[in-house]
Write a protein that holds these residues in place. Structure first.
Motif, short mmCIF file in Angstrom:
data_model
loop_
_atom_site.label_atom_id
_atom_site.label_comp_id
_atom_site.label_asym_id
_atom_site.label_seq_id
_atom_site.Cartn_x
_atom_site.Cartn_y
_atom_site.Cartn_z
N MET A 182 0.86 -1.18 0.00
CA MET A 182 0.00 0.00 0.00
C MET A 182 0.90 1.24 0.00
O MET A 182 2.09 1.15 -0.28
N THR A 183 0.33 2.40 0.29
CA THR A 183 1.13 3.63 0.31
C THR A 183 2.03 3.64 1.54
O THR A 183 1.57 3.40 2.66
N LYS A 184 3.32 3.91 1.31
CA LYS A 184 4.30 3.95 2.41
C LYS A 184 5.10 5.24 2.35
O LYS A 184 5.38 5.76 1.27
N ILE A 226 -12.70 10.90 4.73
CA ILE A 226 -12.20 9.92 5.68
C ILE A 226 -11.23 10.63 6.61
O ILE A 226 -10.21 11.17 6.16
N PHE A 227 -11.53 10.67 7.89
CA PHE A 227 -10.67 11.35 8.86
C PHE A 227 -9.63 10.36 9.38
O PHE A 227 -9.74 9.81 10.47
N SER A 228 -8.60 10.17 8.54
CA SER A 228 -7.59 9.15 8.81
C SER A 228 -6.28 9.74 9.31
O SER A 228 -5.36 9.01 9.68
N GLN A 229 -6.19 11.08 9.33
CA GLN A 229 -4.90 11.74 9.55
C GLN A 229 -4.42 11.72 10.99
O GLN A 229 -3.24 11.89 11.26
N ASN A 230 -5.33 11.52 11.95
CA ASN A 230 -4.93 11.59 13.37
C ASN A 230 -4.65 10.23 14.00
O ASN A 230 -4.48 10.13 15.21
N ASP A 231 -4.61 9.20 13.18
CA ASP A 231 -4.33 7.85 13.66
C ASP A 231 -3.03 7.39 13.01
O ASP A 231 -2.93 7.34 11.78
N LYS A 232 -2.02 7.08 13.82
CA LYS A 232 -0.71 6.66 13.29
C LYS A 232 -0.84 5.50 12.31
O LYS A 232 -0.09 5.39 11.34
N GLU A 235 -2.59 7.16 8.99
CA GLU A 235 -2.28 8.53 8.53
C GLU A 235 -1.66 8.56 7.14
O GLU A 235 -1.81 9.54 6.40
N ILE A 236 -0.93 7.51 6.75
CA ILE A 236 -0.34 7.47 5.41
C ILE A 236 -1.31 6.83 4.41
O ILE A 236 -1.46 7.29 3.29
#
Length: 270
Positions: A182-184, A226-232, A235-236
């Motif tokens: 996936m995206t890294k 999608i609010f994914s930015q605040n979860d380690k 976040e990527i």
């Protein structure tokens, strides 16, 4: 009749099937893996007018000439078949079986080529992220700096980068470990440590406020934030799902100009 070409364990396909049942639509589902483990029987006869018959315990025996339209959901993942080849270490034999697998799937595509398609298999098979980004640039959608390279000379170590698959991100099993393509994030240390490597796609990393996923159907876009930015963990790439504390997801309204350009992009990509 609607034919759904999918893969085993895909819950999204199940949800669509429930909806089709509520609408009293006649449909059948064929999973790629079921063709190769014998769960779905197939008989393809080659003559002046080829015929393709499929049969399993759920839908019985069906002549695929009866199909009016095809939904190409997820179909043809050789990775799903590999577990039947465990212990096969001969690379040439492995590649031969993969070629045969692909040829059988192509029989289905060719037999159904004149039907109405949702996600045309030809366009899906040839699409890469590079194709899509070139089309984005043509119609004026902004994209991050993107390049494909096999060496580290073009990197600016003061910049942050991400890498992702050029084609499809897959889940790969090797030496009893699972690898998620996936995206890294690419750190400066990785760039410095490796002078050369397998040709890979890189992009300038964009620090996100939130992430958008947009479904396109019949000329209309259906966006969600999608609010994914605040979860380690997410976040990527939000697909590194946090099942214990899932990302919040809400409907989203696109700016009119962006909405129109995305519709243009979908048309251009077919």
């Amino acid at each position: 009749m609607i034919l759904i070409l999918s893969t085993a364990y895909d819950d999204d396909t199940n949800i669509v099937m429930e909806h089709l049942t509520n609408l009293r639509q006649k449909y059948i589902r064929i999973n790629d893996l079921d063709l190769f483990n014998g769960y779905t029987k197939m008989y393809y006869e080659i003559n002046t007018e080829p015929s393709l018959i499929v049969e399993n315990d759920i839908f019985g025996k069906i002549d695929l000439s009866e199909v009016q339209c095809v939904w190409f959901r997820k179909f043809g993942f050789f990775e799903n078949f590999k577990k039947y080849l465990e212990g096969e270490s001969n690379l040439e034999m492995f590649e031969y079986l993969k070629t045969e697998y692909t040829a059988v799937l192509d029989l289905f595509f060719d037999f159904l080529k004149n039907k109405k398609w949702l996600n045309n298999y030809i366009n899906v098979k040839k699409l890469t992220k590079a194709n899509a980004l070139v089309c984005c640039n043509k119609i004026g959608l902004l994209t991050p700096k993107t390049f494909i390279t096999n060496h580290n000379e073009k990197f600016d170590i003061t910049e942050k980068y991400i890498t992702k698959s050029i084609k499809d991100g897959l889940l790969v099993s090797a030496n009893d470990k699972m690898f998620f393509f996936m995206t890294k994030e690419v750190t400066p240390k990785i760039v410095i440590d490796y002078n050369s490597f397998f040709p890979s796609l890189f992009q300038t990393q964009i620090k996100k406020e939130y992430e958008l996923r947009i479904f396109h159907l019949n000329g209309r876009n259906y966006p969600m934030a999608i609010f994914s930015q605040n979860d380690k963990q997410t976040e990527i790439d939000y697909r590194h799902y946090n099942y214990k504390k899932p990302n919040r997801v809400v409907p989203y309204s696109l700016p009119v100009e962006i909405d129109k350009k995305i519709s243009q992009l979908m048309k251009l990509l077919g």
